[in-house]
Motif scaffolding. Sequence first.
Motif, PDB file in Angstrom:
ATOM      1  N   TYR A 205       0.837  -1.201   0.000  1.00  0.00           N
ATOM      2  CA  TYR A 205       0.000   0.000   0.000  1.00  0.00           C
ATOM      3  C   TYR A 205       0.872   1.251   0.000  1.00  0.00           C
ATOM      4  N   MET A 206       2.116   1.101   0.501  1.00  0.00           N
ATOM      5  CA  MET A 206       3.029   2.243   0.486  1.00  0.00           C
ATOM      6  C   MET A 206       3.232   2.751  -0.943  1.00  0.00           C
ATOM      7  N   GLN A 207       3.304   1.811  -1.892  1.00  0.00           N
ATOM      8  CA  GLN A 207       3.472   2.226  -3.286  1.00  0.00           C
ATOM      9  C   GLN A 207       2.239   2.978  -3.771  1.00  0.00           C
ATOM     10  N   THR A 208       1.062   2.538  -3.334  1.00  0.00           N
ATOM     11  CA  THR A 208      -0.156   3.263  -3.685  1.00  0.00           C
ATOM     12  C   THR A 208      -0.117   4.686  -3.144  1.00  0.00           C
ATOM     13  N   LEU A 209       0.257   4.836  -1.863  1.00  0.00           N
ATOM     14  CA  LEU A 209       0.313   6.173  -1.272  1.00  0.00           C
ATOM     15  C   LEU A 209       1.414   7.010  -1.895  1.00  0.00           C
ATOM     16  N   ALA A 210       2.548   6.382  -2.228  1.00  0.00           N
ATOM     17  CA  ALA A 210       3.634   7.133  -2.858  1.00  0.00           C
ATOM     18  C   ALA A 210       3.200   7.691  -4.200  1.00  0.00           C
ATOM     19  N   ALA A 211       2.448   6.901  -4.973  1.00  0.00           N
ATOM     20  CA  ALA A 211       1.970   7.382  -6.265  1.00  0.00           C
ATOM     21  C   ALA A 211       0.901   8.450  -6.104  1.00  0.00           C
ATOM     22  N   VAL A 212       0.005   8.248  -5.148  1.00  0.00           N
ATOM     23  CA  VAL A 212      -1.092   9.201  -4.944  1.00  0.00           C
ATOM     24  C   VAL A 212      -0.560  10.550  -4.472  1.00  0.00           C
ATOM     25  N   THR A 213       0.370  10.528  -3.512  1.00  0.00           N
ATOM     26  CA  THR A 213       0.901  11.786  -2.994  1.00  0.00           C
ATOM     27  C   THR A 213       1.755  12.518  -4.012  1.00  0.00           C
ATOM     28  N   MET A 214       2.268  11.798  -5.008  1.00  0.00           N
ATOM     29  CA  MET A 214       3.081  12.446  -6.042  1.00  0.00           C
ATOM     30  C   MET A 214       2.229  13.001  -7.180  1.00  0.00           C
ATOM     31  N   TYR A 215       1.242  12.246  -7.653  1.00  0.00           N
ATOM     32  CA  TYR A 215       0.577  12.581  -8.910  1.00  0.00           C
ATOM     33  C   TYR A 215      -0.848  13.101  -8.760  1.00  0.00           C
ATOM     34  N   ALA A 216      -1.511  12.858  -7.641  1.00  0.00           N
ATOM     35  CA  ALA A 216      -2.919  13.236  -7.523  1.00  0.00           C
ATOM     36  C   ALA A 216      -3.063  14.589  -6.841  1.00  0.00           C
ATOM     37  N   ASN A 217      -4.075  15.315  -7.236  1.00  0.00           N
ATOM     38  CA  ASN A 217      -4.384  16.598  -6.610  1.00  0.00           C
ATOM     39  C   ASN A 217      -5.076  16.344  -5.274  1.00  0.00           C
ATOM     40  N   GLY A 218      -4.471  16.852  -4.198  1.00  0.00           N
ATOM     41  CA  GLY A 218      -5.027  16.636  -2.864  1.00  0.00           C
ATOM     42  C   GLY A 218      -4.755  15.253  -2.317  1.00  0.00           C
ATOM     43  N   GLY A 219      -3.717  14.598  -2.827  1.00  0.00           N
ATOM     44  CA  GLY A 219      -3.442  13.235  -2.387  1.00  0.00           C
ATOM     45  C   GLY A 219      -2.921  13.129  -0.972  1.00  0.00           C
ATOM     46  N   MET A 220      -2.411  14.234  -0.398  1.00  0.00           N
ATOM     47  CA  MET A 220      -1.830  14.177   0.945  1.00  0.00           C
ATOM     48  C   MET A 220      -2.787  14.617   2.049  1.00  0.00           C
ATOM     49  N   LYS A 221      -3.910  15.173   1.691  1.00  0.00           N
ATOM     50  CA  LYS A 221      -4.761  15.831   2.689  1.00  0.00           C
ATOM     51  C   LYS A 221      -5.260  14.866   3.761  1.00  0.00           C
ATOM     52  N   ASP A 222      -5.473  13.595   3.397  1.00  0.00           N
ATOM     53  CA  ASP A 222      -6.017  12.632   4.354  1.00  0.00           C
ATOM     54  C   ASP A 222      -4.940  11.949   5.183  1.00  0.00           C
ATOM     55  N   LEU A 223      -3.670  12.295   4.969  1.00  0.00           N
ATOM     56  CA  LEU A 223      -2.576  11.667   5.707  1.00  0.00           C
ATOM     57  C   LEU A 223      -2.090  12.524   6.865  1.00  0.00           C
ATOM     58  N   PHE A 224      -2.571  13.757   6.958  1.00  0.00           N
ATOM     59  CA  PHE A 224      -2.104  14.669   7.998  1.00  0.00           C
ATOM     60  C   PHE A 224      -3.087  14.675   9.165  1.00  0.00           C
ATOM     61  N   MET A 254      12.744  -4.511   0.399  1.00  0.00           N
ATOM     62  CA  MET A 254      13.412  -3.271   0.016  1.00  0.00           C
ATOM     63  C   MET A 254      12.455  -2.319  -0.693  1.00  0.00           C
ATOM     64  N   GLU A 255      11.554  -2.873  -1.499  1.00  0.00           N
ATOM     65  CA  GLU A 255      10.589  -2.024  -2.195  1.00  0.00           C
ATOM     66  C   GLU A 255       9.634  -1.364  -1.206  1.00  0.00           C
ATOM     67  N   THR A 256       9.242  -2.101  -0.174  1.00  0.00           N
ATOM     68  CA  THR A 256       8.377  -1.519   0.854  1.00  0.00           C
ATOM     69  C   THR A 256       9.064  -0.370   1.576  1.00  0.00           C
ATOM     70  N   LEU A 257      10.339  -0.561   1.942  1.00  0.00           N
ATOM     71  CA  LEU A 257      11.084   0.511   2.614  1.00  0.00           C
ATOM     72  C   LEU A 257      11.255   1.717   1.704  1.00  0.00           C
ATOM     73  N   ARG A 258      11.542   1.459   0.450  1.00  0.00           N
ATOM     74  CA  ARG A 258      11.721   2.570  -0.493  1.00  0.00           C
ATOM     75  C   ARG A 258      10.435   3.374  -0.643  1.00  0.00           C
ATOM     76  N   GLN A 259       9.307   2.675  -0.784  1.00  0.00           N
ATOM     77  CA  GLN A 259       8.048   3.382  -0.951  1.00  0.00           C
ATOM     78  C   GLN A 259       7.663   4.131   0.318  1.00  0.00           C
ATOM     79  N   ALA A 260       7.984   3.569   1.492  1.00  0.00           N
ATOM     80  CA  ALA A 260       7.698   4.282   2.741  1.00  0.00           C
ATOM     81  C   ALA A 260       8.482   5.581   2.822  1.00  0.00           C
ATOM     82  N   LEU A 261       9.749   5.541   2.414  1.00  0.00           N
ATOM     83  CA  LEU A 261      10.558   6.767   2.408  1.00  0.00           C
ATOM     84  C   LEU A 261      10.058   7.749   1.356  1.00  0.00           C
ATOM     85  N   ARG A 262       9.568   7.240   0.240  1.00  0.00           N
ATOM     86  CA  ARG A 262       9.004   8.131  -0.783  1.00  0.00           C
ATOM     87  C   ARG A 262       7.763   8.850  -0.263  1.00  0.00           C
ATOM     88  N   VAL A 263       6.950   8.134   0.517  1.00  0.00           N
ATOM     89  CA  VAL A 263       5.765   8.778   1.100  1.00  0.00           C
ATOM     90  C   VAL A 263       6.190   9.924   2.021  1.00  0.00           C
TER      91      VAL A 263
END
Length: 522
Positions: A205-224, A254-263
């Motif tokens: 799911y980290m990869q999902t959040l990493a993509a959403v927070t990068m490319y979607a408008n308002g993707g971070m609002k529900d994480l704060f 490793m992919e999970t850790l990378r995506q978590a850091l990307r988030v």
Amino acid sequence: GYKRHITSEFLKDRYPYLEDINGHLKRDDVSMAFGSRLFPRLVEQLTTPGMAPETLCEALRTICDLCSNQENKCEAIASDVVAAATNLLMHESVLVKRDAARVIGSMALLIVGRSNMPVGNTAMAKKLTSSTGAGATLPRLAKLLFDKDELVQMNAARAMQAITVFRDGCQQVVDQDTVRKIAQYLNATLPDIPRTEPLSLCLLYMQTLAAVTMYANGGMKDLFGVSFIKNLLGFLERVPEDGKLPHAPPTESMETLRQALRVLWHCGNDPRGRKETLQAQGVRVITGYLMTGDPKVREAAVCALNVASLETQGKRDILEHSQEGLATLLNNGDSETPYLHETCVQLVRCASELPAYGTAALAAIGPLLQPKEALATRTKAAEVTVYFLETQSEGDRIKVPPVCPTDNGQSSADFALEECIDIFHNLVSLLHEPTAKDVAMRCLEALCRSKRPREELAQLLADSRVDPPEACRADLQEMASGGDAAENWPRRPKRREAAMGYVDGARQVTALGDRKADVVSA
């Protein structure tokens, strides 16, 4: 009739005189038809009321096996496979839900399939949706996050990952309020390390959040404001030193850790995300991944620290925890990617702006010396300027080579000359005010300890571009010439920092009012 040339391979065309060509087919027999009838027959079985769960699973798996290429995916989507699979996401059988989520993930790789997901099963007959209800696909898929079966959760996670491969899917996840559901699931799971392999893969799911927070408008609002960042950092802190999750393959770990850091990196582009990261000791945790074995993880860690360095506290934490790791990365040479090296250099330059933080504060205080400000404000600003000119803080000793050589990196006086516009004019005008005369003279004295400011003051006096009081002219001329008149100037006892309202390295001036204090702290 037997002399005609038959060009069709369909059963009804090859044997036109047979009365019943489908009598051998059983209603619950999963079989593949020919041509355009292939997927409609499977969809009919998926939408038949009362069909056994085993038959539904077999039909769903057949669809997954057939949709290994885009041509078959397009035919399946045109046959309303998305609606049928969406309807089965709420089936009472766990096995059916597993395979329905797999079908959704397969269809999501095409834009046509993703475009059908907001519609979901709403176009189906009411008698088919009466038990499960009609709605869009993503809200139903999000409900599977909290299913008791771990494989259902894993397949739902893979489906989410497939949906957010492209920008339109990322925006759809935000619009369907799915980001909030993912954050709720991760808050319930983290910071504990997953105990089984399916749950470990759910961290994709980290990869999902990493993509959403990068490319979607308002993707971070529900994480704060929901403790998500705190829990995520707690999870990163508990990961073993080798970076391998106990029940996941090394590549997935490793992919999970990378995506978590990307988030964390993407959330750090918002001031709210940076503050939550710093409050949770994020710099210390992220620094631990600068030396990990995977270069992509190291790159994501540097990017996460880079956004944290935008905050004053982030600069302090980097100075305390990250110096050794960053130095090692910069000395690794060609073993690191060019992007990592460039970002690391940018990070060091940004963190070195920590004049704990004298010189940077001078540029903010300079406008408060202008004649348009109130006399009390100008006097207090001059007192703060004196402090920063006379005191070299720890951060001022850090010298990072800039992109282009500059002349104002040697002392606070040189910096003030470059960054504080008309500082000599403003200070000389303060000499006419009896209550500000002493502090203005101290500012001029501190400035004239460097060569360039002395030359500037001498030129201003020679050209009569400043008009000091006659009682101070001789002292100013001796300062400009490098004499010791300033050393004999009567000084007031140096005040304690607390008395002057200085706070930490930023030295905020509390007496200047809310607006002035905001400018100084900035």
